[in-house]
Write an enzyme that holds these catalytic residues in place. Structure first.
Site, PDB file in Angstrom:
ATOM      1  N   SER A 145      47.747  36.387  39.460  1.00  0.00           N
ATOM      2  CA  SER A 145      46.871  35.497  38.701  1.00  0.00           C
ATOM      3  C   SER A 145      47.543  34.143  38.572  1.00  0.00           C
ATOM      4  O   SER A 145      48.781  34.052  38.538  1.00  0.00           O
ATOM      5  CB  SER A 145      46.594  36.059  37.305  1.00  0.00           C
ATOM      6  OG  SER A 145      45.892  35.125  36.511  1.00  0.00           O
ATOM      7  N   TYR A 158      49.881  39.357  29.338  1.00  0.00           N
ATOM      8  CA  TYR A 158      49.149  39.166  30.587  1.00  0.00           C
ATOM      9  C   TYR A 158      49.902  38.218  31.524  1.00  0.00           C
ATOM     10  O   TYR A 158      50.095  38.528  32.708  1.00  0.00           O
ATOM     11  CB  TYR A 158      47.748  38.629  30.305  1.00  0.00           C
ATOM     12  CG  TYR A 158      46.893  38.538  31.545  1.00  0.00           C
ATOM     13  CD1 TYR A 158      46.441  39.695  32.186  1.00  0.00           C
ATOM     14  CD2 TYR A 158      46.534  37.306  32.083  1.00  0.00           C
ATOM     15  CE1 TYR A 158      45.663  39.619  33.323  1.00  0.00           C
ATOM     16  CE2 TYR A 158      45.746  37.230  33.226  1.00  0.00           C
ATOM     17  CZ  TYR A 158      45.320  38.387  33.842  1.00  0.00           C
ATOM     18  OH  TYR A 158      44.554  38.308  34.986  1.00  0.00           O
TER      19      TYR A 158
END
Length: 264
Positions: A145, A158
Site C-alpha cells: 500500500s 496498517y
C-alpha cells in the site's frame, strides 16, 4: 485493455471474496486462468465462482488466511489439481485505525499483522518448492500500500504492516533471484473497495477496482518488482519518501485518521 493469455495460467488468490482480491479473480478468469480462491466467507466465494466464466475450472477454499494449516492444505490441493501454480497473490488484508495508548488496540495490532504480514508469508511458503521446479513465468505477488511509505496519524498498525510487506517482498526477491521466480509488490493507492468506503476523508485519485485489476495483472505479467497504482499516487509516494521529517510532521500531524475500534 485486457490481454489474451498465451496459455492458461494457474493463479491462487487469497482475500478473494471481495475488494481487490475479487477484482483480480474476475480479471484473471477473463484472461482464461484456472483459479484457486481462498477467503473466510464461503457464501461470497460461491457467489463469485458462479459469476466467473467456466466456473468448473476454478476451486474455492473457505478458510481464514491466518490459519496456516488451512492455507497450506488449500495450496497442496490446488497444486495437486493443476500440477503447480504460476501466480500466487497474497491479497488478504484488513485495515483499522489504531492508537498505541487506546485500550484494546494492542489486539488490533496483532490482528492486522497476522492478516497483512504473517499470512502473506504463509501464503507463499507452500508454493515455493513446487514453483522452483517449474519452467516459464512464475510470480509471487504481495499487495502492499502507499500507506506503507510513511507512517500516518492514527494508522500505525496498517502503515507498519504494509511497510513490512514491502520489506519482506524485497528480501524474498533477493532470496529467489536465481530460481526464476519473480516477486512482485503492488502498492495500491486509494482503490474503490468496501475497505476504502469506510474512510471518512477525501481520497485523491480514487481508482475503480476493475481498472486496478487490469493494470495489476499487466504489471504481474511483466514481472515488475514494484509498482504503485494509480500512477499519480506513485508520484505522491516518491514525494513523501523525499520529504524531510520536520515538513512531513507539520503537514500530516493534523490529518484525518482511520476509524478505530469503537468509533462510529
Amino acid at each position: 485493455m485486457t490481454a489474451a493469455p498465451g496459455r492458461s495460467d494457474r493463479v491462487f488468490i487469497t482475500g478473494a471474496s471481495s475488494g481487490i482480491g475479487a477484482a483480480l479473480a474476475r480479471e484473471y478468469a477473463a484472461r482464461g486462468a484456472c483459479l484457486g480462491l481462498l477467503a473466510r466467507r464461503r457464501e461470497l466465494l460461491d457467489d463469485l465462482l458462479a459469476s466467473l466464466p467456466h466456473p468448473e475450472r476454478h476451486r474455492i477454499y473457505a478458510a481464514d488466511v491466518t490459519d496456516r494449516q488451512a492455507v497450506a492444505a488449500a495450496a497442496a490441493d490446488f497444486i495437486a489439481a493443476n500440477g503447480g501454480a504460476d501466480i500466487v497473490i497474497a491479497s488478504a488484508g484488513i485495515s483499522q485505525g489504531t492508537l498505541t495508548d487506546r485500550s484494546g488496540d494492542l489486539e488490533v495490532f496483532d490482528a492486522v499483522f497476522a492478516t497483512n504480514v504473517n499470512a502473506t508469508v504463509a501464503t507463499f511458503a507452500p508454493f515455493i518448492a513446487t514453483m522452483r521446479s517449474q519452467h516459464g513465468p512464475r510470480r509471487l505477488v504481495g499487495i502492499g500500500s502507499v500507506a506503507g511509505v510513511r507512517g500516518m496519524r492514527g494508522a500505525g498498525a496498517y502503515c507498519a504492516s504494509k511497510a513490512a510487506v514491502r520489506s519482506y517482498c524485497e528480501s524474498l526477491r533477493l532470496d529467489l533471484r536465481s530460481s526464476g521466480i519473480k516477486v512482485v509488490t503492488i502498492a495500491p493507492g486509494y482503490i474503490d473497495t468496501p475497505m476504502t468506503r469506510q474512510n471518512r476523508f477525501p481520497m485523491p485519485f480514487l481508482m475503480p477496482v476493475a481498472r486496478f485489476a487490469v493494470q495489476a495483472a499487466d504489471t504481474i505479467a511483466r514481472g515488475s518488482s514494484y509498482r504503485v497504482l494509480p500512477w499519480q499516487m506513485g508520484v505522491v509516494a516518491k514525494l513523501l519518501r523525499l520529504m524531510p521529517n520536520s515538513l512531513f510532521d507539520f503537514a500530516f500531524s493534523r490529518a484525518p485518521t482511520k476509524q478505530g475500534q469503537g468509533q462510529a
